[in-house]
Design a protein around this motif. Structure first.
Motif, PDB file in Angstrom:
ATOM      1  N   ALA A 251     -23.061   9.876 -17.463  1.00  0.00           N
ATOM      2  CA  ALA A 251     -22.626  10.377 -16.158  1.00  0.00           C
ATOM      3  C   ALA A 251     -21.171   9.995 -15.884  1.00  0.00           C
ATOM      4  CB  ALA A 251     -23.526   9.804 -15.066  1.00  0.00           C
ATOM      5  N   HIS A 252     -20.535  10.797 -15.061  1.00  0.00           N
ATOM      6  CA  HIS A 252     -19.179  10.547 -14.580  1.00  0.00           C
ATOM      7  C   HIS A 252     -18.182  10.390 -15.732  1.00  0.00           C
ATOM      8  CE1 HIS A 252     -20.777   9.116 -10.389  1.00  0.00           C
ATOM      9  NE2 HIS A 252     -21.210  10.296 -10.764  1.00  0.00           N
ATOM     10  N   TYR A 254     -18.272   9.314 -18.702  1.00  0.00           N
ATOM     11  CA  TYR A 254     -18.258   8.042 -19.423  1.00  0.00           C
ATOM     12  C   TYR A 254     -18.820   8.327 -20.811  1.00  0.00           C
ATOM     13  CZ  TYR A 254     -19.733   3.224 -20.436  1.00  0.00           C
ATOM     14  OH  TYR A 254     -19.934   2.001 -20.995  1.00  0.00           O
ATOM     15  N   GLN A 279     -15.840   2.255 -25.028  1.00  0.00           N
ATOM     16  CA  GLN A 279     -16.450   2.767 -23.804  1.00  0.00           C
ATOM     17  C   GLN A 279     -15.319   3.422 -23.008  1.00  0.00           C
ATOM     18  OE1 GLN A 279     -19.585   0.243 -22.058  1.00  0.00           O
ATOM     19  NE2 GLN A 279     -18.943  -1.327 -23.489  1.00  0.00           N
ATOM     20  N   ARG A 281     -13.741   6.014 -20.200  1.00  0.00           N
ATOM     21  CA  ARG A 281     -13.873   6.802 -18.979  1.00  0.00           C
ATOM     22  C   ARG A 281     -12.758   7.847 -19.023  1.00  0.00           C
ATOM     23  NH1 ARG A 281     -18.154   6.534 -15.304  1.00  0.00           N
ATOM     24  NH2 ARG A 281     -18.024   4.267 -15.298  1.00  0.00           N
ATOM     25  N   ARG A 432     -25.496  16.889 -19.696  1.00  0.00           N
ATOM     26  CA  ARG A 432     -26.485  17.510 -18.805  1.00  0.00           C
ATOM     27  C   ARG A 432     -26.238  19.001 -18.597  1.00  0.00           C
ATOM     28  NH1 ARG A 432     -27.677  13.106 -14.017  1.00  0.00           N
ATOM     29  NH2 ARG A 432     -27.185  11.257 -15.204  1.00  0.00           N
ATOM     30  N   VAL A 450     -21.337  20.813 -16.119  1.00  0.00           N
ATOM     31  CA  VAL A 450     -21.876  19.963 -15.068  1.00  0.00           C
ATOM     32  C   VAL A 450     -20.896  18.823 -14.798  1.00  0.00           C
ATOM     33  CG1 VAL A 450     -23.768  18.411 -14.447  1.00  0.00           C
ATOM     34  CG2 VAL A 450     -24.249  20.558 -15.639  1.00  0.00           C
ATOM     35  N   ALA A 739     -29.372 -12.523  -1.444  1.00  0.00           N
ATOM     36  CA  ALA A 739     -29.179 -11.085  -1.217  1.00  0.00           C
ATOM     37  C   ALA A 739     -29.951 -10.623   0.009  1.00  0.00           C
ATOM     38  CB  ALA A 739     -29.616 -10.300  -2.456  1.00  0.00           C
TER      39      ALA A 739
ATOM     40  N   MET B   1     -22.697   5.518 -17.178  1.00  0.00           N
ATOM     41  CA  MET B   1     -22.450   4.551 -16.123  1.00  0.00           C
ATOM     42  C   MET B   1     -21.684   5.218 -14.988  1.00  0.00           C
ATOM     43  SD  MET B   1     -20.558   0.862 -16.139  1.00  0.00           S
ATOM     44  CE  MET B   1     -20.187   1.064 -17.838  1.00  0.00           C
ATOM     45  N   LEU B   2     -22.211   5.084 -13.787  1.00  0.00           N
ATOM     46  CA  LEU B   2     -21.610   5.785 -12.662  1.00  0.00           C
ATOM     47  C   LEU B   2     -20.302   5.113 -12.244  1.00  0.00           C
ATOM     48  CD1 LEU B   2     -24.793   6.246 -10.432  1.00  0.00           C
ATOM     49  CD2 LEU B   2     -23.951   7.706 -12.262  1.00  0.00           C
ATOM     50  N   LEU B   3     -19.496   5.874 -11.539  1.00  0.00           N
ATOM     51  CA  LEU B   3     -18.309   5.340 -10.877  1.00  0.00           C
ATOM     52  C   LEU B   3     -18.627   5.294  -9.390  1.00  0.00           C
ATOM     53  CD1 LEU B   3     -15.193   7.076 -12.456  1.00  0.00           C
ATOM     54  CD2 LEU B   3     -15.676   4.633 -12.382  1.00  0.00           C
ATOM     55  N   ARG B  21     -29.640  -0.186  -3.688  1.00  0.00           N
ATOM     56  CA  ARG B  21     -30.719  -0.797  -2.911  1.00  0.00           C
ATOM     57  C   ARG B  21     -31.612   0.244  -2.227  1.00  0.00           C
ATOM     58  NH1 ARG B  21     -29.642  -6.453  -3.748  1.00  0.00           N
ATOM     59  NH2 ARG B  21     -31.396  -6.726  -2.350  1.00  0.00           N
ATOM     60  N   ARG B  59     -24.624  -2.002  -2.806  1.00  0.00           N
ATOM     61  CA  ARG B  59     -23.963  -3.257  -2.452  1.00  0.00           C
ATOM     62  C   ARG B  59     -22.939  -3.572  -3.531  1.00  0.00           C
ATOM     63  NH1 ARG B  59     -26.057  -9.417  -2.513  1.00  0.00           N
ATOM     64  NH2 ARG B  59     -24.246 -10.262  -1.441  1.00  0.00           N
ATOM     65  N   PHE B  67     -22.625  -4.353   1.895  1.00  0.00           N
ATOM     66  CA  PHE B  67     -23.524  -3.207   1.768  1.00  0.00           C
ATOM     67  C   PHE B  67     -22.816  -1.977   2.324  1.00  0.00           C
ATOM     68  CE2 PHE B  67     -26.473  -6.650   1.496  1.00  0.00           C
ATOM     69  CZ  PHE B  67     -27.549  -6.176   0.750  1.00  0.00           C
ATOM     70  N   ASP B  77     -26.074  13.351 -10.393  1.00  0.00           N
ATOM     71  CA  ASP B  77     -25.538  12.000 -10.223  1.00  0.00           C
ATOM     72  C   ASP B  77     -24.147  11.994  -9.586  1.00  0.00           C
ATOM     73  OD1 ASP B  77     -27.432  10.133 -10.756  1.00  0.00           O
ATOM     74  OD2 ASP B  77     -27.034  10.060 -12.901  1.00  0.00           O
TER      75      ASP B  77
END
Ligand code: ZN
Lengths: 1000, 101
Positions: A251-252, A254, A279, A281, A432, A450, A739, B1-3, B21, B59, B67, B77
């Motif tokens: 995703a994004h 990466y 890795q 980006r 995707r 996508v 937390a 891995m998302l940004l 969360r 968070r 948060f 995504d």
């Protein structure tokens, strides 16, 4: 004669550098620039392995990473790495390779009997044959299948290599360096965009590396590649990564790239890693992954010497290797003809071109005629002869009736085939994107994007060199513009030759053979035949996802890049439904097999997980303590003396604590500083107990629930001042409690003026427990009166220990007089060593977590997470006393009123005493009312803690049992394999029930 | 891995700095004692688990610790919006339309 199949000239190999290597112990020669596959072929070696299921002799089929057959083991550091593709292994001096899946030798393999027994191994045989009798599975089927399964043997020694990892950011990532990728790199880099160009091969150029009949800007393709790479190398904004496979698109934008750094070198610098994980980006991605050729599905299409036509051309033009001395070309498309022409130009005898099409293009017919090549149009191969290498092909001729008539036999020592081309959409699919069917091209090609990517060139079904170049430039321009908003003027190179051909076929070819007797392979690596796919359809599989799993077609390491389209077409024909209705399986990462080492990187051994050590660690090591892992913490388990075993050590430690004094490292307990005008209000809302009236200098046991009403953590909380609390949590619960506090503070009660800080690592904590604790401690303390009146049980005071500030708690987790001294972490070692020395005067001992567990269990103190399991309420645990009855609300209060939580028959916390005091129950054992319950009887509870108690000189246990509180005095049973153990239900407190020992 | 973008730090960082969360805008009832069993269970356990446009809590656990909320398309995504805790839930339909869904 050395290398009898080497051409006299041409290719990109360095003929002046001769390399020696071994294959199954036989010494052979090759050249710098060879792959293991090309070097083997130069020596006339086609037979390189045995197939997975039938152990059929198999040869090299391709020249790339999609190779299904030529999987070999390569020795490195004295052990072999299995399943490497010989087509990707670069040759070096002294390389040692072995074939796989054969016994005792490649030429004579016992497992080949499977081929004769093949009627026993139809599609889905895993599911059919081994079902009955059930008892046979463990003893017969599984061991046999396990022994037979897999191709290579795993290495036996730990991986000696190191693996690197690097993070990178770029504007444009280009995956693939064929004509489209190179053009894209030229266009994108010209704008100043930060470009990464990667390619899985050792050299950039892709298909151009084996192209000799076309030219670009009037130059040989190899010259144009060299100029292009030279230009890109000069640019600071371009990173060139050869031997680097883009294997994952996440995703994004990466992406994960696997760079092979030293595997191709005979004596690599030991400081360099074997592989490096990039890795990346990327702002924009250009997928220029090309296309691969499809095998043709005809009977016996798997003999060594039968290869893809383009592979034959690559071995000839790039590596200077003739795949045979008499080569037959079987095709359904134009591109394979060029291979025949190139071979003829190198003086190789072309046995003929067999084209499925009735009327192949006239220009090709003319060229063939000029070279004197026999052409059989409207024909196909219907079978082959030759066991370890193809020696002849059977021809069939398509009749107007639709039947196939025998067309005789042509002898050959290599057969090159081409069913057409399949765009490589793996990365696009991983991003995707959904592929779309292009009926003109007979292929799935990338649909809408996508993510921020575009495909270019053959990966989207463009094949003519000129259009591929144009598409590559355009993709590079577009990507750079999208990434950095800039365009640059680049002049497009112009190609001559390399036109896109026509033709192609999908699925199994018709033939005149006995269909039940012959095997036409669809998936070489998994030994799946056309017959298997048809059988799967007959047995009710309709979707390709089911057919794939039933037959295992497309489940090999190439993920069906070679086989999928043919399998789809066969299924489509059998189902009599269009190919688009059969579905398409999803390409997943990794694109090609990737080592575990690459993923692990440096996270191995000591670097696998951080180790957290307490201040007593060195002392414990010196004094022979035994550690246990508690999360990342190393905690002392017990301290054996004079050869004691654990049982003896724990018995001594417990006895010493009860009689004299023990020292325990409690530094791992979670600690949170809660400060601010609303600190008491905050704890009031969070914990079950009342806090507002707790006087500074006093402590209270705090119980934490979730809003469902279940116990999640506990710990002693001391009030240091009106606005300051020292909260302790369980060792494992520290991060989650912190937390949770942050969550409520930030999102539910932002109006509260409270600051919280994790101080777990800031304090070292020593617990002194036992009747002599006060005497041990007294000489070192200043600024505090340790007497029972001045510092009663459950109080806290700030003072100094050996002159350093400390927070002194008078608390107990053993039931004895106890103190916990918190000093700054840097003084922890001093504190521990001071106290460890002092306790000797009193006959005291250091004790570990095992004794701590026993001592607390004797007192019935719960351990959250051991005696509770996330479904236990305070009432269940017998801790209603910890609930502030007058509080309007706290986290969990409303949850506790839920019907299920106040219902009868809840499991409750109790003690258990075995009728035989010597019998110790097993933690986790089930508890029943009946002595010998019938199978299927639900348990009434389970044992949560069980120890031998030195103080009681008998076993004790804690448990949660249905209606346990009402069962005190009753007998229950713990059924075990060797008989049911009778137990009496008791209260959970076994020792000093009135708590007299605490208040001294 | 998302940004992921932290609206407090005002930076975009890799997902490894953050923890997700779950669904956003699930407020703890202001007077639990007056909340029915059914409503309480709804608050505790029931989540929309949307396939599509979804507001969720994040968070910046290895950053500022704050948060915040994000609107994410659970199919692609892609994030459509990041905003601070306490700010109202954006119009998800409008965001979806804007994103061309
Ligand atoms: Zn932040």
């Amino acid at each position: 004669m050395s290398q009898p199949f080497r051409t006299e000239k041409g290719g990109r190999i360095n003929r002046t550098e001769q390399l020696t290597f071994t294959f199954d112990g036989e010494e052979l020669q090759g050249h710098q620039g060879d792959t293991l596959a090309s070097a083997l072929l130069a020596n006339g070696v086609h037979l390189v392995g045995r197939s997975f299921k039938y152990h059929r002799p198999r040869g090299i089929v391709t020249s790339g990473s999609e190779e299904p057959n030529a999987l070999v083991g390569i020795y490195r550091h004295g052990d072999q790495t299995p399943n490497l593709r010989a087509t990707q292994v670069e040759l070096y001096q002294g390389l040692e390779a072995i074939s796989q899946n054969r016994f005792p030798s490649l030429g004579f393999d016992v497992g080949a009997v499977n081929d004769l027994l093949s009627p026993l191994f139809p599609a889905g045989f895993y599911y059919k044959t081994f079902m009955w009798p059930k008892a046979f599975w463990d003893r017969v089927y599984e061991p046999v299948i396990r022994a037979a399964a897999g191709l290579g043997k795993p290495p036996k020694t730990p991986d000696q290599d190191t693996y690197g990892n690097i993070y990178a950011h770029c504007d444009v990532l280009i995956a693939g360096s064929g004509p489209a990728g190179l053009a894209a790199a030229l266009a994108a880099s010209e704008t100043g965009a930060k470009v990464i160009l990667c390619d899985e091969q050792s050299e950039f150029g892709g298909s151009l590396l084996s192209e000799v009949s076309a030219s670009i800007d009037g130059k040989d393709p190899s010259e144009w590649i060299a100029e292009t790479i030279n230009k890109l190398e000069q640019m600071d904004n371009v990173t060139l990564l050869p031997r680097t496979t883009a294997f994952g698109y996440f995703a994004h934008n990466y992406l994960a790239l696997a760079e092979r750094v030293t595997e191709h070198l005979p004596n690599p610098d030991p400081k360099l890693p074997r592989e490096r994980l990039w890795q990346v980006r990327a702002k924009e991605v250009v997928i220029a992954s090309g296309a691969i050729e499809r095998p043709m599905i005809f009977p016996e299409n798997d003999r060594p010497g039968i290869m893809l036509a383009e592979a034959g051309r690559t071995y000839l033009n790039r590596y200077g290797v003739k795949v045979g001395h008499k080569v037959l070309v079987a095709a359904a498309c134009d591109t394979a003809w060029q291979t025949a022409f190139d071979l003829a130009d190198h003086g190789v005898e072309v046995a003929g071109i067999v084209d499925l099409r009735e009327t192949p293009p006239e220009n090709l017919m003319a060229i063939a005629k000029a070279r004197g090549i026999r052409v059989e149009a409207g024909c196909m191969v219907t079978g082959t002869l030759g066991r370890k290498r193809v020696k002849a092909a059977l021809l069939g001729r398509m009749m107007t009736s639709g039947n196939v008539a025998s067309g005789g036999q042509i002898s050959c020592d290599a057969l090159l085939m081409s069913g057409g081309w399949t765009p490589t959409v793996s990365l696009y699919s991983q991003s995707r994107g959904k592929v779309v069917w292009d009926s003109d091209k007979g292929a799935y090609i990338p649909g809408a994007s996508v993510q921020r990517e575009r495909s270019a060139g053959a990966s989207k079904g463009l094949y003519g060199l000129q259009e591929v170049l144009e598409d590559g430039y355009a993709a590079g321009e577009e990507a750079a513009k999208a990434a950095i908003g800039k365009s640059a003027k680049v002049s497009y190179a112009t190609a001559t030759g390399g036109e896109a051909g026509t033709g192609g076929t999908l699925g199994a070819l018709p033939h005149d053979r006995n269909a039940s007797r012959v095997k036409a392979f669809v998936d070489y690596q998994n030994d799946v035949t056309a017959k298997d796919v048809k059988l799967a359809v007959r047995e009710g599989m309709q979707s390709i996802e089911h057919i794939k799993r039933y037959t295992t077609t497309g489940m090999a390491t190439d993920q069906g890049r070679l086989s999928n389209m043919n399998a789809l077409q066969i299924a489509s024909d059998s189902l009599d439904r269009p190919v688009t209705d059969v579905g398409l399986t999803t390409f997943r990462l990794p694109y090609t097999p990737t080592t575990f080492g690459l993923f692990a990187g440096v996270a191995r051994g000591d670097y696998f997980d951080p180790v957290r050590k307490t201040p007593s660690h060195d002392w414990v090591v010196e004094n022979g303590g035994v550690f246990e892992d508690v999360g990342q913490w190393k905690r002392t388990w017990y301290f054996p003396k004079n050869g004691e075993d654990m049982h003896a050590a724990v018995a001594r430690e417990c006895k010493t604590v009860r009689e004299s004094v023990g020292l325990f490292d409690a530094s791992t307990l979670g600690k949170i500083e809660v400060v601010g005008p609303d600190a008491a209000e905050f704890l009031e809302r969070l914990y079950t107990n009342p806090w507002k009236k707790l006087a500074p200098g006093r402590c209270r046991y705090g119980l934490l629930l979730n809003d469902a009403g279940f116990i999640t953590d506990d710990g002693v909380i001391g009030r240091l001042a009106e606005d300051r609390f020292h909260v302790t949590t369980t060792t494992g619960g520290a991060p989650s409690v912190f937390a949770t506090m942050e969550d409520y503070l930030q999102t539910e009660w932002p109006e509260l003026d409270v600051w919280i800080t994790s101080t777990t690592e800031q304090y070292a904590v020593a617990a002194l427990q036992g009747p002599k604790a006060r005497d041990v401690l007294a000489p070192f303390m200043e600024g505090v009166d340790l007497s029972a009146d001045a510092l009663p049980h459950m109080s806290v005071k700030e003072a100094t220990f050996c002159g350093v500030p400390c927070r002194l708690f008078r608390i107990s987790f053993t039931g004895e007089l106890g103190f916990e001294i918190n000093v700054s972490r840097r003084h922890g070692k001093m504190m521990w060593e001071t106290l460890a020395k002092e306790i000797e005067k009193f006959g005291g001992t250091a004790y570990g977590t095992e004794s701590m567990h026993v001592l607390r269990a004797e007192k019935g103190y719960i351990i959250v997470g051991q005696d509770t399991d996330g479904t236990v309420t305070p009432q269940d645990a017998g801790m209603s006393w910890a609930i502030g009855k007058k509080k309007a609300d706290f986290v969990g209060k409303r949850g506790l009123d839920r019907p299920d939580l106040v219902a009868d028959n809840r499991k409750q916390f109790v003690g258990l005493l075995t009728k035989d005091p010597k019998v110790k129950l097993e933690e986790g054992a089930q508890i029943t009312t009946a002595e010998n319950p019938a199978i299927g009887t639900p348990a009434d509870g389970h044992v949560t803690s069980s120890y031998f108690s030195p103080a009681l000189d008998r076993s004790i246990a804690l448990a949660i049992v249905k209606n346990g509180h009402a069962l005190e005095g009753k007998t229950l049973y713990v059924p075990m394999p060797d008989g049911s153990i009778p137990v009496e239900v008791t209260g959970p407190v076994f020792y000093d029930k009135e708590g007299a020992r605490l208040n001294v | 891995m998302l940004l992921v973008y932290c609206p407090y730090c005002k930076v975009e960082r890799a997902e490894t700095e953050f923890s997700c969360r779950g669904e956003a805008h699930i407020a703890r009832p202001s007077d639990p004692s007056q909340t029915s069993d059914e409503d309480w269970v709804h608050y505790l356990y029931m989540r929309s688990n949307t396939k599509g446009i979804y507001a969720e809590r994040w968070r910046h656990i290895h950053g500022c610790g704050r948060f915040f909320n994000a609107v994410r398309d659970t199919v692609s995504d892609n994030f459509l919006k990041f905003y601070k805790a306490g700010e109202p839930m954006p119009d998800l339909e409008a965001l979806a339309k804007e994103a061309g869904k």
